[in-house]
Write an enzyme that holds these catalytic residues in place. Structure first.
Site, PDB file in Angstrom:
ATOM      1  N   GLY A  35       0.796  -1.225   0.000  1.00  0.00           N
ATOM      2  CA  GLY A  35       0.000   0.000   0.000  1.00  0.00           C
ATOM      3  C   GLY A  35       0.823   1.268   0.000  1.00  0.00           C
TER       4      GLY A  35
ATOM      5  CB  THR B 197       0.492  -6.613   1.199  1.00  0.00           C
ATOM      6  OG1 THR B 197      -0.242  -5.388   0.980  1.00  0.00           O
ATOM      7  CG2 THR B 197       1.988  -6.331   1.087  1.00  0.00           C
TER       8      THR B 197
ATOM      9  CE  LYS C 148      -9.199   7.864   0.612  1.00  0.00           C
ATOM     10  NZ  LYS C 148      -9.721   8.265   1.955  1.00  0.00           N
TER      11      LYS C 148
END
Length: 532
Positions: free
Chosen positions: A261, A286, A298
């Site tokens: 992320g 992940t 985002k």
């Protein structure tokens, strides 16, 4: 007829029509009593224009409809007899602001009638002045008319991106063209690609990634970036931008982002900034990134303010969609158990606010999937792991899709994201994102119970499920001051209201905005009664 001649004719028509309107208005004026004419003439030109616009708008509304938006043809009866005149006259749009009453007349421009409009705005306000003259109170009402002119540009940004499920373990298989094709169709002479890769991913899969493109006859240029939470800073974006500049990435050339992320957030921000926006492809590696960071639009990084010397989580970033996402669950097999459980923190959040079916799956199989790292075992029925991931992604897309830019701030997917932000930012805190979300999530379970939204049986059921998946349910840093500061930060971030999601039962939620410090303190005291 030349373009120049057409423009000349259009201009002459516009000038003639304007002159004709002025002439008609003058002719109408002469039919009025002299006293009215004198008063009318004393008004400034812009006031007269505004009053005339209001009168025309009111007349049009009474004839057409009672709605605040009416679409009226500007052509008169005499003009309708000429097809050429019809082509030169476009529809006016009349608007009325429901709050202020301001009236707007929009006229589309010929060259861009769907996007660019010239407008005239007019607003009539009544001012009331109360004065006292002796024993009498005098109330004076004055109407004030203001008007303005300008242009409005309207453009709807098309957003479309595919979230692709890749057959298990085949993303770097040279016989599977999906990874290559995601960066553009094969074109003769276009034999290069750029990829930014998480350093941990590069250590495990770097050779497979390079061999894949080598087998396709593609020269791969890579940028290796650390993907830890401490590296989620503007400096990482700068490094990627430097490498993109050195590579000379073209305006429409997609690049690959392969990692967790943090890496995907850094890549998304760089893609938004480079040449004011270039396409990029997400390849999450992940469980947390697969169900969370890869799905929405985002991106952002943490920011240290030079004035306050405080670090703010995700304080700078943007809404910028990838060109596509490629999801292969086989990456999870190389994660440690803590990181797999960390991903379940976000999945459990979705179950609590949206899906009792997903919660049932986690309750029954979550612990076994963490132990097996999502591999099929005798204790987990076939397709359960795939079902959990697919259901999580679908729920996330259903919540984000209609609200990508977050115009609506009451969002159930913000569950677990009120108190967790500050928990993650505590200096030296050993807590991962999904873990912090879960601590926040259980605190909100207690808050729901104290408000009477759920029964104690539900609290105990959720607590047991969380513990079975080795997720933390409390933190020594979750104290009164941090909890109350989190509420104040939420008010700032969510535009004036707390908007804290709470469940009313498993799979259902509401947003509330009236927490007090005393209520938070009561919940913190109750948190101490659980065997965390």
């Amino acid at each position: 007829m030349t373009v120049k001649a057409i423009k000349k004719i259009s201009s002459e028509v516009a000038i003639f029509e304007k002159s004709e309107r002025i002439s008609n208005e003058k002719n109408k004026d002469t039919e009025l009593p002299p006293s009215v004419l004198e008063t009318w003439s004393s008004l400034p030109d812009h006031v007269r224009t505004a009053l005339a616009s209001i009168e025309r708008s009111a007349t049009s509304k009474s004839l057409a409809s009672t709605t605040s938006h009416s679409f009226l043809s500007t052509s008169s009866d005499s003009e309708k007899s000429s097809d050429s005149d019809d082509n030169n006259r476009l529809a006016e749009i009349h608007e009325t602001c429901p709050k202020t009453g301001e009236k707007t007349v929009l006229r589309p421009l010929e060259r861009a009638p769907a996007n660019v409009f010239e407008f005239e705005k007019s607003l009539v306000e009544e001012k009331v002045e109360v004065t006292k003259a002796g024993n009498k109170v005098v109330t004076t009402k004055t109407k004030v008319v203001s008007s303005s002119k300008g242009w409005r540009n309207v453009f709807t940004l098309p957003i479309s991106y595919d979230v692709n499920l890749i057959p298990h373990g085949t993303i770097f298989d040279s016989s599977n063209p999906q990874l290559l094709n995601s960066t553009g169709p094969p074109v003769e002479g276009y034999n290069r690609r750029f990829a930014v890769i998480d350093n941990s991913v590069d250590e495990i899969y770097g050779s497979s990634i390079r061999n894949y493109f080598k087998a396709q006859g593609i020269e791969l240029t890579t940028c290796i970036i650390n993907g830890g939470e401490d590296d989620k800073r503007p400096e990482a974006v700068d490094k990627l931008l430097d490498d993109l500049c050195a590579y000379k990435l073209r305006r429409r050339e997609p690049f690959l982002a392969i990692g967790g992320g943090v890496l995907l957030d850094i890549a998304g921000m760089a893609a938004c900034l480079y040449r004011r926006g270039v396409p990029f492809v997400r390849v999450p590696t992940t469980l947390l990134a697969i169900v969370d960071a890869s799905v929405g639009v985002k991106n952002g990084v943490d920011y240290c303010c030079g004035v306050t010397n405080d670090t703010y989580k995700n304080r700078i970033g943007s809404f910028y969609a990838p060109s596509s996402c490629l999801l292969d669950n086989f990456f999870i097999a190389t994660q440690d158990k803590r990181n797999v459980a960390n991903g379940f923190g976000e999945i459990l959040k979705l179950a609590l606010v949206r899906s009792v079916d997903l919660f049932d799956l986690l309750e029954s199989h979550g612990a076994a999937l963490i132990e097996s790292r999502f591999a099929q075992t005798q204790s987990v029925p076939d397709c359960v792991s795939d079902r959990i991931i697919e259901l999580s992604i679908q729920i996330m897309l259903e919540e984000l899709g209609p609200n990508l830019w977050e115009y609506k701030l009451d969002r159930c997917v913000d569950y677990g994201h009120t108190f967790s932000k500050l928990l993650e930012m505590v200096p030296g805190a050993d807590i991962m994102h999904g873990e912090a979300v879960n601590v926040d999530g259980f605190f909100c379970i207690v808050l729901s119970y104290l408000r009477g939204y759920i029964h104690m049986d539900t609290v105990n059921r959720v607590f047991k499920c969380m513990k079975s998946m080795k997720l933390p349910t409390n933190s020594k840093d979750l104290q009164s001051e941090l909890a109350w500061q989190s509420c104040k930060d939420a008010i700032e971030h969510r535009h004036g209201e707390q908007r804290i999601p709470l469940i009313t039962e498993i799979g259902e939620s509401i947003c509330v905005s009236d927490f007090t410090k005393e209520e938070l303190d009561r919940a913190l005291e109750m948190m101490k009664t659980f065997d965390h």
